[in-house]
Design an enzyme around this catalytic site. Structure first.
Site, PDB file in Angstrom:
ATOM      1  CE  LYS A  52     -41.675  -2.143 -49.775  1.00 43.28           C
ATOM      2  NZ  LYS A  52     -42.695  -1.207 -49.248  1.00 43.28           N
ATOM      3  CB  ALA A  69     -41.846   4.843 -50.294  1.00 48.28           C
ATOM      4  CG  ASP A  70     -41.023  -0.168 -45.740  1.00 48.31           C
ATOM      5  OD1 ASP A  70     -41.953  -0.904 -46.153  1.00 48.31           O
ATOM      6  OD2 ASP A  70     -40.614  -0.193 -44.572  1.00 48.31           O
ATOM      7  CB  THR A  71     -44.432   3.980 -44.076  1.00 46.68           C
ATOM      8  OG1 THR A  71     -44.397   4.829 -45.236  1.00 46.68           O
ATOM      9  CG2 THR A  71     -44.795   4.816 -42.857  1.00 46.68           C
ATOM     10  N   GLY A 106     -38.905   5.702 -45.623  1.00 44.31           N
ATOM     11  CA  GLY A 106     -37.678   5.662 -46.397  1.00 44.31           C
ATOM     12  C   GLY A 106     -38.039   5.664 -47.866  1.00 44.31           C
TER      13      GLY A 106
END
Length: 188
Positions: A52, A69-71, A106
């Site tokens: 991203k 961010a990524d969850t 992350g």
């Protein structure tokens, strides 16, 4: 602190950075949330966050500091993604009911060639949920854009979460206190 580019369309991440008084603007570019097969679960969210950030980098001003961010939600070592439809959301929440899972976010902070990547993991334990509770939640809140089919600040989170071990805000989608600390270090 310099103005930050938030490479996320998540209203929860936006809200958390606002609460932390971090100046930012949102710039997003659609990216596939895919990752290499065999990548350890702990690294999946970091990989997607990095993708991203890298996708946004060419379309923002040089020297911009980008936060992406990524969850993901992990139940029994399996990644639980966003539900495909109502039936999938109900299936996911039935699986989370009465058990514990991990929410891993992350984060990538990127400026030119410099980058910092990390993840934060929070253990969440759910009370046993009834099928009518789950169906009501899915029908009213339509959690199709949420990993694990729920948001901690909505009905299922409010009445369903029994305990949280780790950063609560990580469950909302961003370990904001760590992000702020890393931004301060990153910017010297």
């Amino acid at each position: 602190m310099k103005k930050i580019i938030l490479a996320s369309q998540s209203p929860r991440r936006k809200q958390l950075l606002e609460w932390a008084e971090v100046p930012f603007e949102i710039v997003i570019k659609e990216t596939d949330e895919i990752y290499p097969e065999g990548l350890p679960v702990e690294e999946v969210a970091i990989h997607i966050a990095r993708q991203k950030a890298l996708a946004v980098q060419p379309i923002v001003e040089k020297n911009s500091v980008i936060v992406a961010a990524d969850t993901i939600v992990v139940l029994n070592k399996a990644i639980i993604g966003k539900p495909k439809n109502k039936e999938d959301a109900i299936r996911i929440l039935k699986g989370l009911s009465g058990s514990h899972h991990f929410v891993i976010t992350g984060v990538t902070i990127l400026q030119n060639e410099k980058q910092v990547c990390f993840s934060d993991s929070t253990e969440v334990v759910f009370h046993q949920l009834s099928l009518p509770q789950i169906e009501f939640y899915v029908n009213k809140y339509k959690p199709y854009d949420k990993a694990g089919a729920y948001a901690s600040q909505e009905l299922i989170g409010v009445v369903g979460i029994k305990s949280v071990a780790g950063d609560f805000y990580n469950v909302m989608g961003l370990p904001v206190s760590r992000v702020v600390q890393e931004l301060q270090r990153f910017q010297g």
